[in-house]
Design an enzyme around this catalytic site. Sequence first.
Site, mmCIF file in Angstrom:
data_model
loop_
_atom_site.group_PDB
_atom_site.id
_atom_site.type_symbol
_atom_site.label_atom_id
_atom_site.label_comp_id
_atom_site.label_asym_id
_atom_site.label_seq_id
_atom_site.Cartn_x
_atom_site.Cartn_y
_atom_site.Cartn_z
ATOM 1 N N TYR A 61 0.831 -1.212 0.000
ATOM 2 C CA TYR A 61 0.000 0.000 0.000
ATOM 3 C C TYR A 61 0.861 1.256 0.000
ATOM 4 O O TYR A 61 1.587 1.514 0.963
ATOM 5 C CB TYR A 61 -0.950 0.029 1.206
ATOM 6 C CG TYR A 61 -1.893 -1.142 1.292
ATOM 7 C CD1 TYR A 61 -2.408 -1.765 0.150
ATOM 8 C CD2 TYR A 61 -2.292 -1.645 2.533
ATOM 9 C CE1 TYR A 61 -3.273 -2.839 0.243
ATOM 10 C CE2 TYR A 61 -3.163 -2.721 2.632
ATOM 11 C CZ TYR A 61 -3.644 -3.322 1.481
ATOM 12 O OH TYR A 61 -4.503 -4.382 1.588
ATOM 13 N N HIS A 126 -0.261 -11.991 0.801
ATOM 14 C CA HIS A 126 -1.109 -10.971 0.171
ATOM 15 C C HIS A 126 -1.511 -11.325 -1.264
ATOM 16 O O HIS A 126 -0.655 -11.433 -2.132
ATOM 17 C CB HIS A 126 -0.344 -9.635 0.193
ATOM 18 C CG HIS A 126 -1.190 -8.443 -0.088
ATOM 19 N ND1 HIS A 126 -0.676 -7.159 -0.078
ATOM 20 C CD2 HIS A 126 -2.512 -8.303 -0.389
ATOM 21 C CE1 HIS A 126 -1.646 -6.303 -0.361
ATOM 22 N NE2 HIS A 126 -2.759 -6.986 -0.565
#
Length: 321
Positions: A61, A126
């Site tokens: 992110y 992820h």
Amino acid sequence: MAVPKLELRPLGNTGLKLSCVGFGASPLGSVFGPVTESDAVASVREAFRLGINFFDTSPYYGGTLSEKMLGKGLKALGVPRNEYIVSTKCGRYREGFDFSAERVTKSIDESLERLQLDYVDILQCHDIEFGSLDQIVNETIPALQKLKEAGKLRFIGITGLPLEIFTYVLDRVPPGTVDVILSYCHYSINDSTLEDLLPYLKNKGVGVISASPLAMGLLTDIGPPEWHPASPELKSACQAAAVYCKDKGKNISKLAMQYSLSNKDISSVLVGMNSVKQVEENVAAATELALFGKDQETLPEVEAILKPVKNQTWLSGIQRS
């Protein structure tokens, strides 16, 4: 009337109790527009003050910025480490995917440094649909178990969009190896397919976190970003539902948030936040739900508008035959 405290829900067999609203820190990485450090710190502080104890981030992110900002926010709380639960991820980075044992082992040290923490409560692989699921089973998860033994993380998780990735991995690892799954865009008004998987997950003692209750912007007044992968049909149905709510003086995002929160088998509904105002709105949605229940008048109408596109999703990751 006393305002109810934000409900805490058990996470599978971990012994952790997560606030029913979780703080998604991806916006702190300026993923959806610039966020100042003071706004980031203020939103983390306000979230904690209002009873949110679960914070989720990833090195992906904002190309590591989200972890750094969240780290600063958590440090500014000045409370004992056991009062909040932190989850970060590994395997997905700005430069691409790498689920190798070597990379994820290095990854946790980098994340801990950015977060200014000695350990994370949960480390998740992820978006595993972009890698080899057999590598996740045979290489990545065993590497995370070693990191768990070294005290760098407490619990292991996996994340991704297609629901079948969860059963694939969980059917192939020893019981109790994977503690939690994070699913997104599959428990909202327009798509509730995660529900079918809940008995299986419960049976395996795996905790469930559901992210993107607003379906990555579909269930908002302003609508999804340009890049949103949904079909034009799904986008226009959600837009029609948002307009319907607005005309009735209701907010589709609040309705969507309450829909997602009402299933107690989901430990935490993770929603991205980057301002004190957003934090307050999300907590208010949960508080109102606890006090008054779901909006039984508007919700069925919105469900009727979305019925033709119900459970429609989009492709993500490597397509397997």
